[in-house]
Write an enzyme that holds these catalytic residues in place. Structure first.
Site, PDB file in Angstrom:
ATOM      1  N   ASP A  65       0.507  -0.986  -0.215  1.00 37.36           N
ATOM      2  CA  ASP A  65      -0.321   0.283   0.199  1.00 37.36           C
ATOM      3  C   ASP A  65       0.981   1.174  -0.127  1.00 37.36           C
ATOM      4  O   ASP A  65       2.063   1.327  -0.056  1.00 37.36           O
ATOM      5  CB  ASP A  65      -1.057   0.135   1.358  1.00 37.36           C
ATOM      6  CG  ASP A  65      -2.534   0.547   0.507  1.00 37.36           C
ATOM      7  OD1 ASP A  65      -2.267   1.865  -0.117  1.00 37.36           O
ATOM      8  OD2 ASP A  65      -3.315  -0.287   2.054  1.00 37.36           O
ATOM      9  N   ASP A 105      -9.047   4.037  -3.916  1.00 39.47           N
ATOM     10  CA  ASP A 105      -9.996   1.799  -3.745  1.00 39.47           C
ATOM     11  C   ASP A 105     -11.372   2.609  -3.884  1.00 39.47           C
ATOM     12  O   ASP A 105     -11.916   3.541  -4.211  1.00 39.47           O
ATOM     13  CB  ASP A 105      -9.773   3.023  -2.311  1.00 39.47           C
ATOM     14  CG  ASP A 105      -9.041   1.572  -1.408  1.00 39.47           C
ATOM     15  OD1 ASP A 105      -8.056   1.736  -2.259  1.00 39.47           O
ATOM     16  OD2 ASP A 105      -9.248   1.578  -0.093  1.00 39.47           O
TER      17      ASP A 105
END
Ligand SMILES: *[C@@H]1O[C@H](CO)[C@@H](O)[C@H](O)[C@H]1NC(C)=O
Ligand SMILES: *[C@@H]1O[C@H](CO)[C@@H](O)[C@H](O)[C@H]1NC(C)=O
Ligand SMILES: *[C@@H]1O[C@H](CO)[C@@H](O)[C@H](O)[C@H]1NC(C)=O
Length: 425
Positions: A181, A236
């Protein structure tokens, strides 16, 4: 918003220069294009194949499950084990969903005295090694999560500047996949933060899928092919029609950069999480499959409705995603108010085409695709197989094909030109 630095420019320039020296993948030329025409854009893979990471993985997009979209931080080893069990007992594993990926929140909030990451002792008391052994015993693979920053998004220790230790730890546990991430990244360019983990994973000698979750901030399609097996192209996803359609369009832009070894990643599936209708989820799955997106289930597979299972277990749609030609399908044509009637398509092996007719408007409509938009001469006869009805709907279509499509729904087909022999299964 991407800040271009000298370092980044140098990196990009360098890639383009070395790319000249490496042979790009050659696609079979399409037999239905007349020699004078320029191939239409669905066959454009000119940006692909130059930079892919050579760890032998991701010949086709990865398939599996990830904990985040349904469970978020509320995970534990029981959920992961039961998910592995369910992937096998439902038959999803046999269809290719083999990665069981733990997302954020598996580790303690602080490192131990030696500076090592520690598994959360309350939620994963048996440790990740035992979990990996269990998942492997089911014939599946285990994925884990970390962050190319000081902390993960849920404020667990990140792996920036700890790449070697972390890669060795993951490899010693038998981990098969790393999602990496982009939170708390200290403002350091991703082009600098992601390669060290690639090198650390490689140095362990264990083959580990490397999934970059850089959110598309520095257009990773331009540089990540040599770094990871997939790279997120967008922010996202969330469980809504607005998010899903926005992300599909953003990911589409990078189609020419994807191929075996490295894929654009428009984020994980929301199918089964309740925020979209059956038709919308079916469109989500169809378009993700066509775009050669990773098919990572994001719902609770221990407790799926029959509709959810029907969507994610559609073998014909999965076969489009996993087709060995590995060319990302893309939006080739759209018309109507707000371009709501859309044709998405891409080439498949065996000179076939995958075609999706997608109605993004709020009323049912007839959507038409002409052969020209697909690079076919109009006289070519095409057999049309409906991948949701599981039947041939037309044997000798000529020049165009049209069908009624419900609001927010799509229909998905494989087009086989008549000169290609096809099995009538
Ligand atoms: C390490 O990288 C080299 C060069 O790309 C590759 O041949 C090798 O398979 C990689 N090893 C692992 C374990 O990923
Ligand atoms: C979901 O994504 C859409 C589109 O990007 C955005 O408008 C919306 O605010 C998001 N919803 C949530 C709950 O984050
Ligand atoms: C299973 O899913 C349904 C919604 O589809 C939900 O109402 C129910 O609580 C879930 N059961 C469990 C055990 O999670």
């Amino acid at each position: 918003m991407a800040k271009i630095t000298m370092g980044m420019l140098t990196t990009i320039l360098y890639f383009y220069v070395i790319s000249e020296a490496v042979t790009a993948r050659v696609l079979p030329s399409h037999p239905y294009l007349n020699g004078q025409e320029k191939p239409i854009n669905i066959f454009d893979t000119s940006k692909y194949g130059i930079l892919q990471l050579g760890n032998g993985l991701a010949k086709t997009p990865q398939m599996g499950w990830n904990s985040w979209n349904f469970f978020a931080c509320d995970i534990n080893e029981k959920v992961i084990r039961e998910t592995a069990d369910a992937l096998v007992s439902t038959g999803l594993a046999k269809l290719g969903y083999i990665y069981v990926n733990i997302d954020d929140c598996w580790s303690e909030p602080v490192r131990d005295l030696k500076g090592q990451l520690v598994t959360d002792s309350k939620t994963f008391p048996s440790g990740i090694k035992a979990l990996a052994d269990y998942v492997h015993s089911k014939g599946l693979k285990l994925g884990i999560y970390s962050d190319a920053g000081a902390f993960t998004c849920q404020v667990r220790p990140g792996s920036l500047f700890h790449e070697k230790d972390e890669a060795n730890l993951f490899a010693s546990w038998g981990v098969d996949y790393l999602k990496y991430d982009n939170c708390f990244n200290l403002g350091i360019d991703p082009e600098k933060r992601y390669p060290p983990m690639r090198d650390a994973l490689n140095a362990t000698g264990r083959t580990i899928f490397y999934s970059l979750c850089e959110w598309g901030v520095h257009d990773p399609a331009l540089w990540a092919g040599k770094v990871g097996n997939s790279w997120r192209t967008t922010d996202d996803i969330n469980d809504s029609w607005a998010s899903m359609t926005t992300i599909a369009d953003l990911n589409d832009k990078w189609a020419a950069y994807a191929g075996p070894g490295g894929w654009n990643d428009p984020d994980m599936l929301e199918v089964g999480n309740g925020g979209m209708t059956y038709e919308e989820y079916r469109a989500h799955f169809s378009i993700w499959a066509l775009m050669k997106a990773p098919l990572l289930i994001g719902c609770d597979v221990r407790n799926m409705t029959a509709e959810t299972y029907e969507i994610i277990s559609n073998e014909e749609v999965i076969a489009v995603n996993q087709d060995p030609l590995g060319v990302q399908g893309r939006k080739v044509y759209s018309y109507g108010t707000d371009s709501c009637y859309q044709v998405w398509a891409g080439p498949l092996s065996g000179q076939r085409l995958a075609v999706v007719l997608w109605n993004r408007g709020s009323k049912p409509a007839t959507i038409v695709v002409g052969w020209a938009a697909l690079g076919l001469q109009s006289s070519i006869r095409v057999s049309v197989r409906d991948l949701w009805k599981h039947e041939y709907v037309l044997e000798n279509a000529v020049a165009s094909f049209s069908t009624r499509v419900d609001a927010h729904a799509c229909e998905m087909y494989v087009f086989t030109p008549s000169t290609v022999t096809h099995s009538s299964s």
